[in-house]
Structures are given as C-alpha cells and as structure tokens.
Scaffold this motif. Structure first.
Motif, PDB file in Angstrom:
ATOM      1  N   VAL A   1       0.838  -1.205   0.000  1.00  0.00           N
ATOM      2  CA  VAL A   1       0.000   0.000   0.000  1.00  0.00           C
ATOM      3  C   VAL A   1       0.869   1.249   0.000  1.00  0.00           C
ATOM      4  N   HIS A   2       1.970   1.213   0.732  1.00  0.00           N
ATOM      5  CA  HIS A   2       2.901   2.343   0.734  1.00  0.00           C
ATOM      6  C   HIS A   2       3.464   2.577  -0.658  1.00  0.00           C
ATOM      7  N   GLN A   3       3.839   1.510  -1.326  1.00  0.00           N
ATOM      8  CA  GLN A   3       4.393   1.642  -2.670  1.00  0.00           C
ATOM      9  C   GLN A   3       3.341   2.176  -3.636  1.00  0.00           C
ATOM     10  N   ALA A   4       2.079   1.741  -3.456  1.00  0.00           N
ATOM     11  CA  ALA A   4       1.010   2.171  -4.363  1.00  0.00           C
ATOM     12  C   ALA A   4       0.595   3.617  -4.134  1.00  0.00           C
ATOM     13  N   THR A   5       0.616   4.066  -2.874  1.00  0.00           N
ATOM     14  CA  THR A   5       0.129   5.407  -2.547  1.00  0.00           C
ATOM     15  C   THR A   5       1.243   6.435  -2.405  1.00  0.00           C
ATOM     16  N   GLY A   6       2.483   5.959  -2.238  1.00  0.00           N
ATOM     17  CA  GLY A   6       3.604   6.869  -2.089  1.00  0.00           C
ATOM     18  C   GLY A   6       3.714   7.525  -0.727  1.00  0.00           C
TER      19      GLY A   6
ATOM     20  N   TRP B   1       2.564   7.018   3.895  1.00  0.00           N
ATOM     21  CA  TRP B   1       2.220   6.113   4.987  1.00  0.00           C
ATOM     22  C   TRP B   1       0.846   6.383   5.592  1.00  0.00           C
ATOM     23  N   THR B   2       0.124   7.375   5.073  1.00  0.00           N
ATOM     24  CA  THR B   2      -1.186   7.715   5.650  1.00  0.00           C
ATOM     25  C   THR B   2      -2.182   6.574   5.507  1.00  0.00           C
ATOM     26  N   VAL B   3      -2.303   6.035   4.319  1.00  0.00           N
ATOM     27  CA  VAL B   3      -3.285   4.962   4.092  1.00  0.00           C
ATOM     28  C   VAL B   3      -2.895   3.683   4.838  1.00  0.00           C
TER      29      VAL B   3
END
Length: 428
Positions: free
Chosen positions: A394-399, A401-403
C-alpha cells in the motif's frame, strides 16, 4: 497409599496426558539421585529466559538494516517487506507442526532443536544470495514458531501456581532481547566495517548460548521413558477440540491482530521515520526505545491480568494506546517520534503480554494451554504475516504512509472488539 516424592516430581508434558509407568518412576528416581543439580528450578528459569531472549531478536535485527539489505539486492518496497513477512508467515506455518513434534520428541528436545535451527537460519540468511535471504527467513520463522507455541504450555506445566507472573518474565525477556538487538544492529554494522551481513550473523551466538543453557532440561527429560508423567487433573477440558470453541477463536483473533500491528512496526517503523527526513541512526535509536518501553507493558500487564477475573479493562487500555500511537505516526511522525514510540511501546508490550496470558488463563490445564497456544499462534501469525507485506504494498502504491496507518487503525478497532470477548472469565 501415597506416592513417593520422586514420583510427584514427574512433570506433565505439554502435549501428553498419561500416567507414570513403573519404569518411568524408577528412571526419574535414578536421575534425581545422580543429577540433582540438573533438576534445580533456577536452571529451568535461566533456560526459559535465554530462550525467550531469542523469540524476537532475529526479527528485530533486520528492521534497522532493511535499507542496506534492499540496496544490496536491488529489492522493491514490496520485495523488501518480504524480508520480514516471510519469517512471520512461517511463525504460523511452523506452529502447525509444533504439537506433533512435541508429542513425538518431547517438549525439551523440540525447544533445543528450535534454538539450533534458529542459529542456523540466522547464518543462512546472510549468505550472498537473495534465495538464502528468504530461505534463512523460513528457518528463522519456523524456529521461533516452535518456541512461541511450546512456551505457554511449558509455563502452565512447570509453574501452574505462578503462570501469570512467569508469563510476564518470559514476555519481558522476549521484548528485552528485541530491544538490545534493535539498538545494536546499526552500531554492529559500523563496527564490522559496514557489513550488514556480519551484524545479522552475530545474533546466532545468542541462540547458541540459549541452546547450551537448555541442555540440562533435555538431559532431565531423557531420564523419563517416553512421556511418563503425572496424570492431569480430572475433569479438564483437554479432551475437547479447541478449534470448535468460540472463546478459543476470540483469543486467537486477538493474538493475531495484536501481532499484526506489532510486526508492521517491526518491519517499517524506522522507514516511516527516515522517509520523513530523520537520520537512519536516530530512527534506529527511536525504534530501540520503542522496544525498550515494551518491556514495561509486557511485564506489568500479565501481572495485573492474573489478578483480575476479567481482563476487559486491560484490553481497552492496550488497544487505545496502540491506536493513539499509530494516529500520532500519521499526523506528526518526526516531531512526536519519541512520544509515539513510548505510547506504542507500552501498548504493544502490554498487548502481547495480555494475549499470551489469556492463552494460559482461558485454559484449564497444561494440555489445553498447549493446544490453544498452537491454534492461536498458527492462525494468529498467518494473519499477522499479511501486515508487513500489505503495508509495504500500500505504501508503494500510494507513495506515503497515511493509508497504511489508517488501515492499521481499523485493525486496532477489530482487536478491541474480539479482545473484549476473549477477556471474559471463562475456560476453553
């Protein structure tokens, strides 16, 4: 006619429920006559503490060095998360076979084998191959799974009247080991000339020392023929399948969800800080501080839990602290780093101590404790293994750490719900 004292000393094996044979009683009497020092409870306590020091150390040693490991092999964020996810996955897979191994070989022998396997896995992990990196992780995870599953039954068996206090001792030792390793990983890397491989390999010595300390218990166990042990108390629940118990599933899910939020931090906490501009050395120290604070929660919460009929207030306390700490990481990760590390630490340590204590408190005897431990840690760690991997993806996809952190906050809510049910004063 009462039994001789030496017969009463026959231990209840964590996976067996049979009575002592005449041959077993004779063997035990001969053993105590010739090797009385090996039966001293201090040696057992030392063995438990040293084994417990290894139950997170090999995992915590990787997190401060994950950037160097990724750079060495050219790994993406998702592939890097597998470095920590693979061992956690095999915490669950290894837990599946632990009860069978203990029945066939005996608890003491399996614990010794687990420590030797752990030392081997740590060394394999630093070989110059990405396959060895992940393969060593498989060995490390499997070894720790054996230790994880057997320890609650061992505590219930050998310290039936002090189960909660002994749980606090071994969980405190477990987290203390992770603290020391997390703090020392980067300095060791520098001391070894920038070699992350040497830094990781160093901790195989800790497993080897624990294996040597556990040898007296193996020699003691070999004085028994098979698993000739005293009969478990009449009317125990050990004949029922824990897999059909709603309470057992509640304990299991609480174990899994609190493990998930902990392993996300073990895998990614230093990276969360460094992505926001903190230096790698400072991030490692904050991570070590987080582990150090966990010792307080891991030691105190089981002691409190053992004095309460229902542990619901403790469930609310630890889940609220973890939720608050994660929320802090989302809104002010660097400026509040030390505060969030402290709040998370008390919550994390308290949660793992509470989860392990509930395995013991919800069990009527050592056999049930081992079965429930196997179930909770098989399902729980399979669930937890998804945490670091999902957070990395998810971090890689969103760029950012919020999500990922928002998703962990949802995990905290689910843990609160199942924990309140697991904390009721009932037996599996």
């Amino acid at each position: 006619m009462s039994r001789p004292d030496s017969d009463r000393l026959l231990l209840l094996d964590a996976e067996t429920d049979v009575g002592p044979s005449p041959q077993g009683a004779a063997a035990r009497r001969a053993l105590l006559g010739g090797r009385a020092l090996l039966a001293h409870p201090v040696l057992l306590l030392v063995g438990i503490v040293l084994a417990s020091l290894n139950m997170r150390a090999a995992l915590a040693s990787v997190s401060p060095l994950v950037g160097e490991i990724s750079a060495s092999f050219g790994l993406s964020s998702t592939a890097s998360s597998l470095v920590t996810s693979v061992p956690v996955l095999f915490l669950g897979v290894g837990a599946l076979v632990t009860p069978w191994l203990a029945r066939r070989l005996g608890t003491e022998q399996v614990l010794l084998g687990a420590l030797l396997l752990l030392a081997t896995g740590i060394l394999v992990r630093v070989l110059p191959s990405v396959y060895a990196l992940y393969g060593g992780g498989v060995l490390v995870g499997t070894a720790i799974a054996l230790l994880n599953v057997l320890m609650p039954g061992l505590i219930k068996r050998d310290f039936p009247d002090r189960a909660a206090s002994m749980t606090s001792v071994y969980t405190g030792a477990m987290i203390a080991g992770a603290t020391v390793v997390a703090a020392a990983s980067v300095p060791l890397e520098k001391a070894f000339g920038g070699s992350w491989e040497a830094s990781l390999a160093f901790w195989s010595l800790l497993a080897a020392v624990a294996a040597v300390a556990w040898l007296p218990q193996v020699l003691l166990a070999r004085g028994r023929t098979g698993r000739e042990v005293r009969v478990a108390p009449a009317g125990t629940a050990s004949g029922r399948s824990v897999w059909r118990s709603a309470l057992a599933w509640q304990v299991t899910l609480f174990m899994g969800l609190q493990s998930l939020w902990s392993y996300v931090l073990i895998a990614w906490m230093p990276t969360i800080f460094t992505d926001q501009g903190m230096s790698r050395s400072t991030a490692g120290v904050v991570f070590a501080f987080n582990n150090l604070i966990q010792v307080a929660g891991a030691f105190l919460v089981p002691l409190l839990a053992g004095r309460m009929r229902s542990q619901r207030p403790l469930v609310v306390l630890v889940t609220s602290m973890v939720g608050a700490g994660y929320a802090g990481l989302m809104v002010a990760p660097v400026s509040g780093a030390w505060l969030w590390a402290a709040v998370l630490g008390v919550g994390q340590g308290g949660a793992v101590g509470l989860a392990l204590t509930m395995i013991v408190l919800r069990s009527g005897d050592a056999v049930t404790a081992s079965k429930l431990s196997g179930m909770a840690q098989t399902v729980g760690y399979l669930l937890a293994a998804a945490g670091p991997l999902a957070a990395g993806a998810v971090h890689q996809a969103t760029g950012g750490w919020t999500v990922p952190i928002a998703l962990v906050l949802c995990v905290c809510g689910a843990a609160l719900a199942v924990g309140l049910m697991a904390a009721r004063d009932r037996k599996v």
